[in-house]
Each structure stands twice: as structure tokens, then as C-alpha cells.
Design an enzyme around this catalytic site. Structure first.
Site, mmCIF file in Angstrom:
data_model
loop_
_atom_site.group_PDB
_atom_site.id
_atom_site.type_symbol
_atom_site.label_atom_id
_atom_site.label_comp_id
_atom_site.label_asym_id
_atom_site.label_seq_id
_atom_site.Cartn_x
_atom_site.Cartn_y
_atom_site.Cartn_z
ATOM 1 N N HIS A 157 0.797 -1.229 0.000
ATOM 2 C CA HIS A 157 0.000 0.000 0.000
ATOM 3 C C HIS A 157 0.833 1.284 0.000
ATOM 4 O O HIS A 157 0.518 2.242 0.713
ATOM 5 C CB HIS A 157 -0.952 0.002 1.196
ATOM 6 N N HIS A 185 -9.788 2.165 0.401
ATOM 7 C CA HIS A 185 -9.755 1.018 1.315
ATOM 8 C C HIS A 185 -10.854 1.090 2.376
ATOM 9 O O HIS A 185 -10.629 0.717 3.530
ATOM 10 C CB HIS A 185 -8.378 0.938 1.988
ATOM 11 N N GLU A 187 -11.940 -3.408 -3.303
ATOM 12 C CA GLU A 187 -10.949 -2.435 -3.747
ATOM 13 C C GLU A 187 -10.654 -2.611 -5.243
ATOM 14 O O GLU A 187 -9.941 -3.530 -5.633
ATOM 15 C CB GLU A 187 -9.654 -2.606 -2.954
#
Length: 330
Positions: free
Chosen positions: A107, A176, A307
Site C-alpha cells: 500500500h 480502502h 478495492e
């Protein structure tokens, strides 16, 4: 008609400035977004009985978002999901990233886009956020300008991503948010029904890195083309949960890819995207240790994420390259 109001969410420590909040309100949906990480802090929708409930996990105050948390509601970048061993090669040069998830980079690294304060611009039906990611930030090449726009039209919340770089660089952006259609703070999502319009998925190794091939969902636990009740489905296939990329039919215009339905409340989320993949995550690593909104705790499987993004570790998989957005100078 959408009403947009602007206010203050809180102050960052050490005199680093204020974090603003933006409330987007229609007749059926209310969504609150803050300038830290473009985080969706609240999303209220009606049940079939007309009762409004907040259906995203998160915190009441800024302090919760400053501390370590599992990316609640945030925009993820430069690259969402995992990059194997935190390295990749672009135009013959190897780049190294922070290792923050087992042996991999996750991420965007230690300080990804979720931890940055973005510059906001109020629109008639939403809010647009902008930031510049400097060349070399978290190890990625090129200065990257990024715009993330939230707009609300009746019951439809749209997130639009745009990025522009002065060097070739991998980019994969997503949001997210963790949802629980029974209302945030509800103990689990086992009674939710899920549908994902995907004929294949990406098998992963023990560190959640794709093997490099797309596998058919037919006759597997990953066949979600028809609705399944999550709790009984996990029991049937002896699964700990989902944390997998499902492969979509990419198109220039948003296409339907996933649905979540909560029969007791009647609430439904449908997802449309132009992206080639969707990561379905069932909150497997939530453990009840965080105190969320209204003193709620979030145990395992108390929220889910859908996502939309590019395929994980695509920058290191030649066979994935046609699905990956490498951003060039424009």
C-alpha cells in the site's frame, strides 16, 4: 441535489496544521471525507425501513486516523496492494521500496498516500483532492501529481482518480473503505450476500503475492458469480476469509463488477469500475484491538473491502503487464 458542507475535523500534532472534513449529502446518502488520506470517515445510508446507519468502519476523532490502523477508508498509493520483496525494475533501473508487510511492500510503503494531507477543492456535488508526490517518495521514481475526486449523485458515490508523472512509474490507486451493511460496529458480515462478476482470480503464495497466472473460478471457492452467503460459504470451503484479486473485463466505461447485499436491512452496494481487478477482503486481520466509532470494536470479519485496482505485483509480472498502468509524462 447534493449539498456540500465544509468544516474542521481536527488539528494535527506538533503544529502541522488542520485536517478538514467535507460532508456530501443527498436525500438517501451522507458521506463524510477528510483531507487526511482522502479518508471516508462516515457513510450513512437508509435501510428498507428508512433508518439511516453508518456503514463504514473508522474513528470518531482524528487521533484514531493518525495512529496505526488498517487503512480505514483511505486512498491508497502510489501502488495499492503488494509488491514482491519491495523492488521492481523500470526502464532498466531497479527501485527499492520499504518492506512493511512480511517480505513485501504494501500500500505505498511506510508513509503512503493514506498518511498525507491533501489540498481540497469544493465542487457543486463533491470535493476534489490534490497532492504532489515528490520524485523518490517511498522509493518510487518521478514526481507524481494526483487528483482524487468524490462526487455524490442521489445514491451513487463516484471516486475518480487521475495521475500525471514526469517519469515512467507504476501507479495503482484505490480506496480502502471497510463496509458493514448492518451498520458499523456490528459483530460480523456472515449474513451478507456477495457477488463478483469474475471468471478468474489470482492464486497467491503464503505472503499474498500472486503466482503469476490467472486461474478459473469454476468449481472453486472463488466462484462468486452467483450470490453466496459469506458465513456458510467460508464454512463450506473451510476458508479463513478472502484477500484475493478477482480478474475483471476491463473497459473504458465503468462496468458492474461486484455486489454486496444485507438481507435483514435491505442495504445493497454495487461496484462499477474501469479497472482490471477488484481485491475482495473480508477483514481477516481485524482482531478487536481497535476502538472505533461509538466505542465499537472491530473483530475479525466485521467489515469487508471491495478495492478496485490493477493486479497486485503486476510491475514484476511480465504476463500481467497489459493490465498495468505505468504512468508516463504528459
Amino acid at each position: 441535489m447534493t449539498k456540500v458542507t465544509r468544516g474542521k475535523f481536527g488539528d494535527l500534532p506538533h503544529g502541522e496544521g488542520a485536517v478538514e472534513k467535507f460532508l456530501l449529502k443527498s436525500s438517501t446518502v451522507e458521506v463524510e471525507i477528510i483531507s487526511l488520506g482522502c479518508i471516508i470517515t462516515a457513510l450513512k445510508t437508509k435501510s428498507r425501513d428508512g433508518e439511516f446507519s453508518d456503514i463504514v468502519l473508522g474513528f470518531d476523532h482524528l487521533e484514531g486516523y493518525i495512529k496505526k490502523h488498517p487503512y480505514f477508508g483511505a486512498v491508497i498509493g502510489r501502488v495499492a496492494n503488494r509488491i514482491a520483496k519491495g523492488k521492481f525494475v523500470v526502464e532498466g533501473k531497479e527501485y527499492h521500496l520499504a518492506i512493511n508487510n512480511g517480505p513485501n511492500s504494501l500500500h505505498g510503503g511506510l508513509k503512503g498516500f493514506d498518511k498525507a494531507v491533501w489540498a481540497p477543492e469544493v465542487l457543486s456535488d463533491g470535493v476534489r483532492f490534490f497532492r504532489v508526490s515528490p520524485d523518490g517518495e517511498e522509493g518510487y521514481p518521478g514526481e507524481l501529481k494526483v487528483w482524487v475526486t468524490y462526487t455524490l449523485n442521489h445514491g451513487e458515490l463516484t471516486i475518480n482518480y487521475r495521475a500525471q508523472s514526469n517519469k515512467t512509474t507504476p501507479v495503482s490507486l484505490t480506496n480502502h473503505a471497510y463496509f458493514n451493511l448492518a451498520g458499523q460496529g456490528s459483530p460480523n458480515i456472515y449474513d451478507h450476500k456477495f457477488t463478483i462478476e469474475a471468471d478468474s482470480y489470482l492464486p497467491v503464495d503464503e505472503t499474498q503475492i500472486p503466482s503469476g497466472e490467472a486461474a478459473s473460478v469454476r468449481d472453486t471457492a472463488f466462484d462468486l458469480r452467483e450470490p453466496v452467503v459469506l458465513g456458510s460459504h467460508l464454512q463450506k470451503f473451510q476458508l479463513d476469509g478472502f484477500d484475493h484479486n478477482f480478474c475483471l473485463k476491463q473497459a473504458k466505461e465503468p462496468q458492474f463488477c461486484a455486489r454486496a447485499y444485507h438481507p435483514p436491512s435491505g442495504r445493497t452496494i454495487e461496484v462499477y469500475t474501469t479497472q482490471p481487478g477488484i481485491q475482495f477482503y473480508t477483514g481477516n486481520f481485524l482482531d478487536g484491538s481497535l476502538k472505533g466509532k461509538g466505542d465499537s470494536v472491530y473483530p475479525k470479519h466485521s467489515g469487508f473491502c471491495l478495492e478496485t485496482q490493477n493486479w497486485p505485483d503486476a510491475v514484476n509480472k511480465v504476463c500481467f503487464s497489459r493490465f498495468y498502468n505505468a504512468v508516463y509524462q504528459i
